[in-house]
Design an enzyme around this catalytic site. Structure first.
Site, PDB file in Angstrom:
ATOM      1  N   HIS A   1      -5.931   2.829   1.160  1.00 13.98           N
ATOM      2  CA  HIS A   1      -4.953   3.905   1.965  1.00 13.98           C
ATOM      3  C   HIS A   1      -5.584   4.523   2.893  1.00 13.98           C
ATOM      4  CE1 HIS A   1      -2.986   3.044  -1.710  1.00 13.98           C
ATOM      5  NE2 HIS A   1      -3.689   3.920  -2.741  1.00 13.98           N
TER       6      HIS A   1
ATOM      7  N   ASP B   1       0.968  -1.179  -0.111  1.00 11.24           N
ATOM      8  CA  ASP B   1       0.006  -0.101  -0.054  1.00 11.24           C
ATOM      9  C   ASP B   1       1.002   1.225   0.038  1.00 11.24           C
ATOM     10  OD1 ASP B   1      -1.441   2.342   0.941  1.00 11.24           O
ATOM     11  OD2 ASP B   1      -3.093   0.717   1.421  1.00 11.24           O
ATOM     12  N   HIS B   2       0.882   1.841  -1.053  1.00 12.66           N
ATOM     13  CA  HIS B   2       1.955   2.793  -1.168  1.00 12.66           C
ATOM     14  C   HIS B   2       2.163   4.022  -0.215  1.00 12.66           C
ATOM     15  CE1 HIS B   2      -0.387   5.184  -3.955  1.00 12.66           C
ATOM     16  NE2 HIS B   2       0.370   6.110  -3.731  1.00 12.66           N
TER      17      HIS B   2
HETATM   18  C1  BG6 Z   1      -3.646   4.882  -6.424  1.00 15.18           C
HETATM   19  C2  BG6 Z   1      -4.975   5.064  -6.797  1.00 15.18           C
HETATM   20  O1  BG6 Z   1      -3.706   3.880  -5.430  1.00 15.18           O
HETATM   21  O2  BG6 Z   1      -3.342   6.090  -5.744  1.00 15.18           O
HETATM   22  C3  BG6 Z   1      -5.034   6.204  -7.752  1.00 15.18           C
HETATM   23  O3  BG6 Z   1      -5.367   4.047  -7.541  1.00 15.18           O
HETATM   24  C4  BG6 Z   1      -4.655   7.439  -7.043  1.00 15.18           C
HETATM   25  O4  BG6 Z   1      -6.572   6.503  -8.472  1.00 15.18           O
HETATM   26  C5  BG6 Z   1      -3.273   7.047  -6.466  1.00 15.18           C
HETATM   27  O5  BG6 Z   1      -4.425   8.449  -7.831  1.00 15.18           O
HETATM   28  C6  BG6 Z   1      -2.697   8.421  -5.489  1.00 15.18           C
HETATM   29  O6  BG6 Z   1      -1.536   8.130  -5.078  1.00 15.18           O
HETATM   30  P1  BG6 Z   1      -0.577   9.394  -4.674  1.00 15.18           P
HETATM   31  O7  BG6 Z   1       0.584   8.752  -4.242  1.00 15.18           O
HETATM   32  O8  BG6 Z   1      -0.476  10.369  -5.899  1.00 15.18           O
HETATM   33  O9  BG6 Z   1      -1.509  10.314  -3.758  1.00 15.18           O
END
Ligand code: BG6
Length: 484
Positions: free
Chosen positions: A235, A172-173
């Site tokens: 997230h 989960d980044h």
């Molecule tokens: C991803 C989603 O997991 O996270 C995207 O699938 C979203 O829809 C993105 O835009 C947002 O990531 P960050 O790091 O740009 O906030």
């Protein structure tokens, strides 16, 4: 610090994730001296590339996403890249991969599945059948992990049929973002906050993940998901867990994940009876964003019958001793007024004011943890306006901007997470039972929406979403922090 020798096999290596995130992340880790000299990044996809073709592709990815690429560092990095063509459908290419991996059977071996989830099962099975799993093997998968609890179970069963749970790294980044990790530092490396971190002192918590962009080129996938599945199930619930969990015994992966799991299990269910009151869905219509006029979601999608939500706001409650009665307001959406992700912890007001009216309003303290942009932490406190006049009070931020405090590049989440995979550290990765518990809370909401006669409310692109989401918090006598 250098990690141990490894072979990292990336499936889907000519895809979008590799282009935007994985190759740039690995390049940065290489520049920082973290990749051992013999580390191999074995890229793989269906395309019939040679090593040199792939290097050219990677060069292009870096010039687009890193910008200022150092020529010498680039050569050092490219030397670690290898390419093997694998056709998942026909099964061609696995022997070639085995030959390459067999050259170093004892080093850490990681398989990164940068492909759609429908391929996870097949690829894992092929990895198993080809005899490529050693005791130093790990596999990395990423959301969407299912579209509901049942499909997540199938997916996890398929991956789990080949790999043990301790070998499975579910990314989960958001957990790799610097500020998110700082949330743990803030809570557990300071004595100041923890005594106040409960219902007696905290009025409510807000978690906002607002994006200015639309669904971009991903409308096809997005339409099958929607904001609840795409952002909240993973997230946002992970952020909520880190705010709400009890202090784990240590940073050990299972200690942290045990505490997060307890939070997920304590989430009060939102059911068909309460969904109307506790959730708001929206879908953007044409409007304006920073770059000018933008089309609505349905126009982007090229269909006019989709009821997929591009915005969601929820009022969640954690039914346990620490948090009973403290709402967690969650919201996320595409094409909102600005890109901002933050967690706002709103403390309760002072019990009694000793100041007269001239002092002005005394705002309750607020802790703001900003994930992006401008990562940092702010504590809003009241002070006296300077000068010889009367006692006039003002709210000011005690500010800790990371960009100011540390004059270093803020590493991307993937840099941290890929290295954790190599190190075998699962603290920042989701365990299977967490994924299940998150779906167990989300599934009834999806079901309630599916059975509801209402459809998502339209909101104009470039605003803060449907007005019903403002009403959601105003009904409780509160407001979203600094919006609009
Ligand atoms: C991803 C989603 O997991 O996270 C995207 O699938 C979203 O829809 C993105 O835009 C947002 O990531 P960050 O790091 O740009 O906030």
């Amino acid at each position: 610090i250098e990690v141990d020798e490894f072979d990292l096999v990336v499936f889907g290596a000519s895809g979008d994730l590799a282009h935007r995130k994985l190759i740039p992340a690995l390049y940065h880790r290489c520049c920082d001296g973290q990749l051992p000299e013999n580390a191999r990044i074995i890229a793989s996809s269906r395309r019939k590339y040679s090593d040199d073709d792939y290097k050219a592709w990677a060069r292009e990815a870096l010039s687009e996403h890193v910008g200022d690429v150092d020529a010498d560092a680039l050569e050092v990095f490219l030397a670690r890249l290898h390419y093997v063509t694998i056709d998942i459908g026909s099964g061609e290419g696995w022997d070639d991969l085995r030959t390459i991996l067999d050259e170093r059977p004892d080093v850490i071996r990681a398989f990164y599945l940068a492909v759609g989830p429908d391929l996870f099962g097949t690829i894992c099975k092929s990895i198993g059948d080809a005899g490529l799993v050693t005791d130093k093997t790990r596999v990395v998968i990423e959301k969407p992990i299912g579209k509901d609890g049942a499909s997540a179970k199938t997916l996890n069963d398929n991956v789990g049929g080949v790999f043990d749970e301790h070998q499975i790294f579910r990314i989960d980044h958001y957990l790799g973002k610097e500020t998110v990790q700082n949330l743990m530092a803030l809570r557990f490396a300071n004595a100041l906050f923890e005594p106040l971190w409960n219902a007696a002192h905290i009025d409510h918590v807000q978690i906002t993940v607002a994006e200015a962009l639309g669904t971009g080129g991903r409308a096809g996938y997005y339409d099958t998901a929607g904001a609840l599945r795409d952002m909240v199930q993973n997230h946002i619930l992970q952020l909520l867990c880190l705010v709400a969990m009890e202090p784990p015994e240590s940073m050990n992966a299972d200690s942290v994940r045990d505490e997060k799991l307890k939070v997920l299990k304590a989430l009060a269910p939102i059911t068909e009876a309460t969904a109307d009151k506790l959730t708001v869905r929206g879908q953007y219509k044409a409007g304006a964003s920073a770059g000018g006029a933008v089309p609505g979601y349905l126009e982007e999608l090229g269909r006019d019958d989709s009821t997929t939500e591009t915005f969601v706001a929820l009022k969640a409650e954690i039914a346990n001793w620490r948090w009973a009665g403290v709402p967690f307001y969650l919201r996320t959406g595409k094409r909102l007024a600005q890109r901002v992700s933050e967690i706002v912890v709103q403390f309760r007001p002072i019990p009694h004011s000793i100041f007269d009216e001239e002092a002005g309003t005394i705002s309750a303290n607020r802790l703001i943890i900003r994930l992006q942009p401008d990562e940092g932490v702010q504590m809003k406190v009241m002070i006296k306006d300077p000068g010889p006049g009367g006692m006039r009070l003002r709210e000011v931020p005690l500010d800790m901007s990371f960009a100011e405090a540390f004059k270093v590049r803020n590493p991307d989440a993937y840099e941290r997470l890929i290295m954790d995979v190599i190190r075998g550290n699962q603290t920042l990765f989701m365990r299977r039972d967490e994924v299940d518990a998150a779906w167990a809370w989300v599934d009834p909401i999806l079901a309630a929406w599916a059975n509801s006669k209402e459809t998502p409310r339209g909101y104009t692109a470039g605003t803060w979403g449907p007005s019903a989401s403002i009403a959601l918090v105003e009904r409780d006598g509160r407001t979203w922090a600094e919006d609009g």
